[in-house]
Enzyme design. Sequence first.
Site, PDB file in Angstrom:
ATOM      1  N   GLY A  11       0.844  -1.207   0.000  1.00 15.02           N
ATOM      2  CA  GLY A  11       0.000   0.000   0.000  1.00 15.02           C
ATOM      3  C   GLY A  11       0.874   1.250   0.000  1.00 15.02           C
ATOM      4  N   VAL A  24      17.880   8.919  -4.091  1.00 15.81           N
ATOM      5  CA  VAL A  24      18.535   9.318  -5.346  1.00 15.81           C
ATOM      6  C   VAL A  24      19.620  10.365  -5.087  1.00 15.81           C
ATOM      7  CG1 VAL A  24      18.158  10.492  -7.565  1.00 15.81           C
ATOM      8  CG2 VAL A  24      16.546   8.743  -6.778  1.00 15.81           C
ATOM      9  N   ARG A  72       0.892  -5.058  -5.197  1.00 18.77           N
ATOM     10  CA  ARG A  72       1.088  -6.253  -4.374  1.00 18.77           C
ATOM     11  C   ARG A  72       1.176  -7.413  -5.366  1.00 18.77           C
ATOM     12  NH1 ARG A  72      -3.026  -3.496  -0.925  1.00 18.77           N
ATOM     13  NH2 ARG A  72      -1.923  -2.798   0.925  1.00 18.77           N
ATOM     14  N   ASP A 103       6.353  -4.690   6.248  1.00 17.79           N
ATOM     15  CA  ASP A 103       7.148  -5.885   6.557  1.00 17.79           C
ATOM     16  C   ASP A 103       6.862  -7.039   5.592  1.00 17.79           C
ATOM     17  OD1 ASP A 103       4.671  -6.154   7.733  1.00 17.79           O
ATOM     18  OD2 ASP A 103       5.411  -7.037   9.594  1.00 17.79           O
ATOM     19  N   THR A 125       4.323   2.522   5.823  1.00 19.82           N
ATOM     20  CA  THR A 125       2.918   2.096   5.813  1.00 19.82           C
ATOM     21  C   THR A 125       2.144   2.985   6.770  1.00 19.82           C
ATOM     22  OG1 THR A 125       1.329   0.411   6.554  1.00 19.82           O
ATOM     23  CG2 THR A 125       3.520   0.254   7.481  1.00 19.82           C
ATOM     24  N   ASP A 127      -0.227   2.157   8.473  1.00 24.73           N
ATOM     25  CA  ASP A 127      -0.683   1.377   9.633  1.00 24.73           C
ATOM     26  C   ASP A 127       0.283   1.451  10.823  1.00 24.73           C
ATOM     27  OD1 ASP A 127      -2.805   0.681   8.109  1.00 24.73           O
ATOM     28  OD2 ASP A 127      -2.373  -1.468   8.024  1.00 24.73           O
ATOM     29  N   ASP A 129       2.576  -0.533  11.677  1.00 24.19           N
ATOM     30  CA  ASP A 129       2.577  -1.830  12.366  1.00 24.19           C
ATOM     31  C   ASP A 129       3.863  -2.620  12.116  1.00 24.19           C
ATOM     32  OD1 ASP A 129       2.160  -2.299   9.709  1.00 24.19           O
ATOM     33  OD2 ASP A 129       0.465  -3.672   9.969  1.00 24.19           O
ATOM     34  N   ARG A 162     -25.554  14.267  18.036  1.00 25.45           N
ATOM     35  CA  ARG A 162     -25.593  12.868  17.572  1.00 25.45           C
ATOM     36  C   ARG A 162     -24.385  12.068  18.058  1.00 25.45           C
ATOM     37  NH1 ARG A 162     -26.855  14.447  11.350  1.00 25.45           N
ATOM     38  NH2 ARG A 162     -29.117  14.217  11.404  1.00 25.45           N
ATOM     39  N   ARG A 171      -5.485  -2.512   9.175  1.00 22.03           N
ATOM     40  CA  ARG A 171      -5.975  -3.860   8.880  1.00 22.03           C
ATOM     41  C   ARG A 171      -5.904  -4.771  10.102  1.00 22.03           C
ATOM     42  NH1 ARG A 171      -4.227  -5.630   3.348  1.00 22.03           N
ATOM     43  NH2 ARG A 171      -2.403  -4.455   4.010  1.00 22.03           N
ATOM     44  N   LYS A 213     -22.920  16.078  27.741  1.00 19.48           N
ATOM     45  CA  LYS A 213     -22.126  16.076  26.494  1.00 19.48           C
ATOM     46  C   LYS A 213     -23.031  16.354  25.310  1.00 19.48           C
ATOM     47  CE  LYS A 213     -17.859  13.726  27.075  1.00 19.48           C
ATOM     48  NZ  LYS A 213     -16.741  13.420  26.245  1.00 19.48           N
TER      49      LYS A 213
HETATM   50  O1  F6P Z   1      -1.677  -1.382   4.760  1.00 24.24           O
HETATM   51  C1  F6P Z   1      -2.204  -0.130   4.604  1.00 24.24           C
HETATM   52  C2  F6P Z   1      -3.693  -0.196   4.327  1.00 24.24           C
HETATM   53  O2  F6P Z   1      -4.129   1.111   4.047  1.00 24.24           O
HETATM   54  C3  F6P Z   1      -4.539  -0.815   5.425  1.00 24.24           C
HETATM   55  O3  F6P Z   1      -4.813   0.059   6.484  1.00 24.24           O
HETATM   56  C4  F6P Z   1      -5.755  -1.235   4.668  1.00 24.24           C
HETATM   57  O4  F6P Z   1      -6.406  -2.318   5.296  1.00 24.24           O
HETATM   58  C5  F6P Z   1      -5.198  -1.662   3.345  1.00 24.24           C
HETATM   59  O5  F6P Z   1      -3.963  -0.978   3.185  1.00 24.24           O
HETATM   60  C6  F6P Z   1      -6.079  -1.367   2.175  1.00 24.24           C
HETATM   61  O6  F6P Z   1      -5.512  -1.909   1.041  1.00 24.24           O
HETATM   62  P1  F6P Z   1      -5.993  -1.587  -0.447  1.00 24.24           P
HETATM   63  O7  F6P Z   1      -5.485  -0.222  -0.787  1.00 24.24           O
HETATM   64  O8  F6P Z   1      -5.363  -2.645  -1.261  1.00 24.24           O
HETATM   65  O9  F6P Z   1      -7.479  -1.613  -0.446  1.00 24.24           O
END
Ligand code: F6P
Length: 329
Positions: A11, A24, A72, A103, A125, A127, A129, A162, A171, A213
């Site tokens: 991603g 570069v 990917r 990773d 990334t 995420d 992670d 609301r 993910r 609130k």
């Molecule tokens: O890994 C980064 C991420 O944005 C995740 O948070 C998400 O689940 C996934 O990629 C979405 O992937 P795609 O862009 O292939 O839908």
Amino acid sequence: MKRIGVLTSGGDAPGMNAAIRAVVRMAAYNDLEVWGIQHGYAGLIKNSMQPLSTRSVADIIHRGGTILRTARSEEFTREAGQLKAIEALKINEISSLIVIGGDGSFRGAMALVERGIQVVGIPATIDNDIPGTDYSIGFDTAVNNVVDAVNKIRDTATSHERVYVVEVMGRNSGHIALAAGLAGGAESILIPEGESSLTELCQRVIRGYQRGKAHSIIIVAEGYRPPGVEEIQSPGMYVGQFIREKTGFETRITILGHIQRGGTPTVMDRVLASKFGAKAVELLLAGQTAVMTAIQGNNIISVPFNEVFSGQQEVDLEGFRLAEILSRP
Ligand code: F6P
């Protein structure tokens, strides 16, 4: 080592371009040539690459996405694909590679390392992670994107009094949800790493209104699953419907989606990407392989892929508790 390759994989993440630029230009500073490989490993297999001059990376530091494109690749997970990739590198006389990605991309790179290619990874990334580094490129921008959206939602949530459920990316991890929840003043945060009861969440929402609130904002990570529930398409939708049914409050659901992954990278991501890009070139020059650039505290270091693969990127549970305390009405 005279010529190195660089690719982005998995991603995309805002700041990838700043990292390419740094690679570069640091390489040029050290009399090395850089070739940019298009579409990650998929492009490598197809021998889709070209030289990147220092001029070709001008005007990209502020752009989200990746000028090299990303993918990917299913084919690269198989030996036949990996052999084609090695062949392409040999044809172009590239024996060293910088992989910018997550990773999963580094695991893929090990197939190249085992066949004699020198590889250094740069963690990128949204995420956040990836074990071994406090931050990966793209995370800060994504969190800022989420907070920006939450600020806007807060205005309308207050006007209508609301409940708003905001589903964010992540993910398998709750880093984005946690940081955005703390920075955005959310009433509750639901993450895959936490065990949150939805019944308690509803009680909290009711208590909040009883104490005056004007609204409730609940941030839900896409990887969150309510206890005992496995098969759901959208945890945000599930949680929103649950709250609506159990409390009777007017509830709205927003799924932020890929908006989070775009836009100009923040200062933090540009600085991190610039430092990581330069460090990756230095690591190649120092003869290191199967390592990733990382930031721990204020230090830019290298971490072996093996430690990345066996490690855990823990979420900030203290931040989680703090967000809960600070949002009490
Ligand atoms: O890994 C980064 C991420 O944005 C995740 O948070 C998400 O689940 C996934 O990629 C979405 O992937 P795609 O862009 O292939 O839908």
